[in-house]
Design a protein around this motif. Structure first.
Motif, PDB file in Angstrom:
ATOM      1  N   UNK A   1       0.970  -1.074   0.003  1.00  0.00           N
ATOM      2  CA  UNK A   1      -0.290   0.088  -0.056  1.00  0.00           C
ATOM      3  C   UNK A   1       0.957   1.281  -0.102  1.00  0.00           C
ATOM      4  N   UNK A   2       0.176   2.328  -0.421  1.00  0.00           N
ATOM      5  CA  UNK A   2       0.803   3.636  -0.304  1.00  0.00           C
ATOM      6  C   UNK A   2       0.300   4.563   0.703  1.00  0.00           C
ATOM      7  N   UNK A   3      -0.284   3.675   1.569  1.00  0.00           N
ATOM      8  CA  UNK A   3      -0.914   4.651   2.811  1.00  0.00           C
ATOM      9  C   UNK A   3       0.059   4.546   3.877  1.00  0.00           C
ATOM     10  N   UNK A   4       0.207   5.884   4.466  1.00  0.00           N
ATOM     11  CA  UNK A   4       1.180   6.083   5.488  1.00  0.00           C
ATOM     12  C   UNK A   4       0.828   5.217   6.679  1.00  0.00           C
ATOM     13  N   UNK A   5      -0.588   5.234   6.909  1.00  0.00           N
ATOM     14  CA  UNK A   5      -0.942   4.414   8.010  1.00  0.00           C
ATOM     15  C   UNK A   5      -0.092   2.949   8.189  1.00  0.00           C
ATOM     16  N   UNK A   6       0.351   2.425   7.273  1.00  0.00           N
ATOM     17  CA  UNK A   6       1.175   0.990   7.224  1.00  0.00           C
ATOM     18  C   UNK A   6       2.526   1.271   7.772  1.00  0.00           C
ATOM     19  N   UNK A   7       2.781   2.537   8.026  1.00  0.00           N
ATOM     20  CA  UNK A   7       4.112   2.462   8.880  1.00  0.00           C
ATOM     21  C   UNK A   7       3.916   1.965  10.357  1.00  0.00           C
ATOM     22  N   UNK A   8       2.763   2.197  10.736  1.00  0.00           N
ATOM     23  CA  UNK A   8       2.552   1.794  12.017  1.00  0.00           C
ATOM     24  C   UNK A   8       2.960   0.203  12.400  1.00  0.00           C
ATOM     25  N   UNK A   9       3.173  -0.617  11.689  1.00  0.00           N
ATOM     26  CA  UNK A   9       3.962  -1.726  11.718  1.00  0.00           C
ATOM     27  C   UNK A   9       5.173  -1.575  12.396  1.00  0.00           C
ATOM     28  N   UNK A  10       5.952  -0.692  11.817  1.00  0.00           N
ATOM     29  CA  UNK A  10       7.510  -0.445  12.481  1.00  0.00           C
ATOM     30  C   UNK A  10       7.190  -0.078  13.715  1.00  0.00           C
ATOM     31  N   UNK A  11       6.140   0.936  14.114  1.00  0.00           N
ATOM     32  CA  UNK A  11       6.207   1.366  15.477  1.00  0.00           C
ATOM     33  C   UNK A  11       5.798   0.021  16.387  1.00  0.00           C
ATOM     34  N   UNK A  12       4.919  -0.742  15.891  1.00  0.00           N
ATOM     35  CA  UNK A  12       4.647  -2.059  16.740  1.00  0.00           C
ATOM     36  C   UNK A  12       6.086  -3.041  17.079  1.00  0.00           C
ATOM     37  N   UNK A  13       6.678  -2.941  15.964  1.00  0.00           N
ATOM     38  CA  UNK A  13       8.002  -3.717  16.050  1.00  0.00           C
ATOM     39  C   UNK A  13       8.941  -2.991  17.402  1.00  0.00           C
ATOM     40  N   UNK A  14       9.050  -1.666  17.235  1.00  0.00           N
ATOM     41  CA  UNK A  14       9.888  -0.772  18.232  1.00  0.00           C
ATOM     42  C   UNK A  14       9.285  -1.059  19.598  1.00  0.00           C
ATOM     43  N   UNK A  15       8.001  -1.098  19.696  1.00  0.00           N
ATOM     44  CA  UNK A  15       7.264  -1.330  20.989  1.00  0.00           C
ATOM     45  C   UNK A  15       7.159  -2.734  21.473  1.00  0.00           C
ATOM     46  N   UNK A  16       7.611  -3.479  20.682  1.00  0.00           N
ATOM     47  CA  UNK A  16       7.416  -4.945  21.160  1.00  0.00           C
ATOM     48  C   UNK A  16       6.021  -5.529  21.147  1.00  0.00           C
ATOM     49  N   UNK A  17       5.239  -5.188  20.170  1.00  0.00           N
ATOM     50  CA  UNK A  17       3.916  -5.764  19.803  1.00  0.00           C
ATOM     51  C   UNK A  17       4.025  -6.705  18.677  1.00  0.00           C
ATOM     52  N   UNK A  18       3.681  -7.909  18.829  1.00  0.00           N
ATOM     53  CA  UNK A  18       3.499  -8.855  17.967  1.00  0.00           C
ATOM     54  C   UNK A  18       2.368  -8.850  16.942  1.00  0.00           C
ATOM     55  N   UNK A  19       2.809  -8.967  15.377  1.00  0.00           N
ATOM     56  CA  UNK A  19       1.582  -8.664  14.705  1.00  0.00           C
ATOM     57  C   UNK A  19       2.281  -9.664  13.453  1.00  0.00           C
ATOM     58  N   UNK A  20       1.152 -10.091  12.810  1.00  0.00           N
ATOM     59  CA  UNK A  20       1.433 -10.956  11.420  1.00  0.00           C
ATOM     60  C   UNK A  20       0.342 -10.551  10.444  1.00  0.00           C
ATOM     61  N   UNK A  21       0.538 -10.675   9.051  1.00  0.00           N
ATOM     62  CA  UNK A  21      -0.337 -10.457   8.191  1.00  0.00           C
ATOM     63  C   UNK A  21      -0.874 -12.181   7.819  1.00  0.00           C
ATOM     64  N   UNK A  22      -2.197 -12.198   7.732  1.00  0.00           N
ATOM     65  CA  UNK A  22      -2.880 -13.318   7.575  1.00  0.00           C
ATOM     66  C   UNK A  22      -3.685 -13.231   6.167  1.00  0.00           C
ATOM     67  N   UNK A  23      -4.271 -14.403   5.899  1.00  0.00           N
ATOM     68  CA  UNK A  23      -5.437 -14.205   4.732  1.00  0.00           C
ATOM     69  C   UNK A  23      -6.543 -13.442   5.256  1.00  0.00           C
ATOM     70  N   UNK A  24      -6.788 -13.175   6.586  1.00  0.00           N
ATOM     71  CA  UNK A  24      -7.962 -12.476   7.239  1.00  0.00           C
ATOM     72  C   UNK A  24      -7.618 -11.108   7.357  1.00  0.00           C
ATOM     73  N   UNK A  25      -6.324 -10.507   7.579  1.00  0.00           N
ATOM     74  CA  UNK A  25      -5.812  -9.274   7.514  1.00  0.00           C
ATOM     75  C   UNK A  25      -4.664  -9.079   8.461  1.00  0.00           C
TER      76      UNK A  25
END
Length: 433
Positions: free
Chosen positions: A269-293
């Motif tokens: 995506x070109x949405x800037x909101x996707x940069x939140x994933x990097x913030x999650x990494x910095x703050x120690x929040x686990x996340x993953x992209x799945x077929x559901x989202x």
């Protein structure tokens, strides 16, 4: 800054257990309003699926209608039919508090060859407008003000193509000129002159959406963008979920624990909101992209971090709320320009979180926040003022997950980009009384 109306006062739901929810957020405001504008300039009818229904998009549709554009929203997929020739609006155009509308409409007005009055909410009169207006003056427009309300008189033929503006305060100044440029007789070459670079992802979104419609658009240097004149091809398109709007639901998992899925989160995506994933990494929040989202899982206390939000400044209120409940000192940098958003967001965040007992200070370009830990030790509830700003409402709702008796003074401001926010939020938290 003016506080919101008591008529929209809203006790923020408190969370007493881990979350387990899937959330489907509305479409992107940035993408919806860009798609509407480009459809208004196209060579035939366009169809738009997944478009956002909110105050900002309503204002854009109403503005385009004054130029003779037909937007049929009777079906789930909207149909946008441009006029053979843009008409000159007979009444002032109301931009409300919508940045995309107040910045994107003047370049469209420049194509009419007539005189157009543009106004908005009183809070909008303080929002930065000068750079995009200076660019239009360089093309031959006469404009009587550097802010709303304003009157623009277009020349018989626009000049150009080169304009030089300082877009440090908002990437929308550059996007506004680029999006209408295919219909300018000479296209446009926009050169950014400011020392600080604007947020690049929203400009990339504009360039990509132009290219998708057959327009020759490019970034031809670090500070230079070019659009050649030519037709805008009508296109059927689907709007992505609003990732910046989704960030508050992502942050909820980080604060309350458990698992939250954001449906249909795009892998690219070109949405800037996707940069939140990097913030999650910095703050120690686990996340993953799945077929559901996007699946977000949290349990460990949030880590403090130094976070540069230069390219995703709209995330600042949500990230600040996360930082309040982290362990250690978080510094948010690169966001001095959000002092000119819907409200002075840095001052508003510092004021409201300080009232709760947070040690938070403004810096030259951001905030420094002493985290209170996951339980918000020492914090007290009470009124959390939103300043007619939807992002401030998101920050207050997040604080209310952890702290008792937080009451937003006006939740209706969330209608700007997400009218369903109160319902979505209560569904997320559930009945935890």
């Amino acid at each position: 800054m003016s506080p919101g109306s008591a008529a929209g006062a809203w006790p923020a739901p408190r969370s007493h257990r881990s979350l387990d929810a899937s959330v489907r957020v509305p479409g992107s405001k940035s993408e919806t309003n860009r798609a509407l504008l480009l459809a208004a300039l196209a060579n035939g009818p366009s169809r738009l699926r997944g478009a956002l229904v909110s105050r900002d998009s309503d204002l854009m549709r109403a503005a385009l209608a004054q130029f003779g554009v037909e937007v049929d929203t009777s079906e789930e997929t909207w149909t946008i039919t441009p006029p053979a020739t843009l008409t000159v609006p007979k009444q002032p155009i109301d931009c409300g508090l919508a940045g995309t509308v107040m910045r994107f409409i003047p370049p469209l007005a420049a194509l009419t060859g007539g005189t157009v009055v543009v106004t908005g909410d009183e809070e909008a009169f303080a929002r930065p407008m000068a750079p995009v207006l200076q660019g239009l003056r360089q093309l031959g427009c006469e404009i009587d003000s550097d802010h709303l309300p304003l009157t623009l008189t277009a020349p018989d033929e626009l000049g150009g193509p080169r304009v030089e503006i300082d877009s440090s305060a908002s990437s929308q100044f550059i996007s506004a000129l680029l999006l209408c440029a295919p219909r300018f007789p000479h296209g446009i070459e926009v050169v950014h002159t400011g020392e600080q670079m604007p947020s690049i992802p929203p400009i990339e979104m504009s360039v990509e959406m132009l290219r998708e419609r057959g327009v020759e658009a490019s970034r031809s240097g670090e500070r230079r963008w070019q659009v050649l004149p030519g037709p805008v091809q009508a296109r059927d398109s689907v709007v992505e979920p609003d990732l910046t709007g989704a960030s508050v639901f992502v942050a909820a998992a980080a604060l309350a624990g458990g698992e939250v899925t954001i449906a249909d989160w795009p892998s690219e995506t070109t949405q800037s909101g996707a940069l939140l994933l990097g913030v999650l990494d910095q703050m120690g929040v686990e996340h993953e992209l799945s077929s559901d989202g996007l699946v977000v899982r949290a349990g460990a206390p949030l880590r403090a971090a130094t976070i540069d939000l230069r390219n995703a400044a709209d995330l600042t209120p949500v990230v600040a709320a996360m930082a309040v409940f982290a362990e250690g000192t978080t510094t948010i940098t690169g966001v001095a320009h959000i002092r000119g958003h819907e409200t002075d967001r840095l001052a508003a965040l510092a004021t409201e979180f300080s009232r709760m007992g947070v040690d938070i200070t403004e810096t030259d370009d951001g905030l420094r926040i002493e985290g209170c830990g996951p339980d918000g030790t020492g914090l007290t509830g009470g009124e959390f003022r939103t300043y007619a700003d939807h992002r401030m409402a998101h920050a207050g709702a997040l604080a209310g997950l952890v702290v008792d008796d937080v009451v937003l003074d006006d939740v209706t401001c969330t209608s700007k980009t997400m009218p369903t926010f109160p319902t979505l939020w209560r569904d997320l938290v559930g009945d935890q009384a």
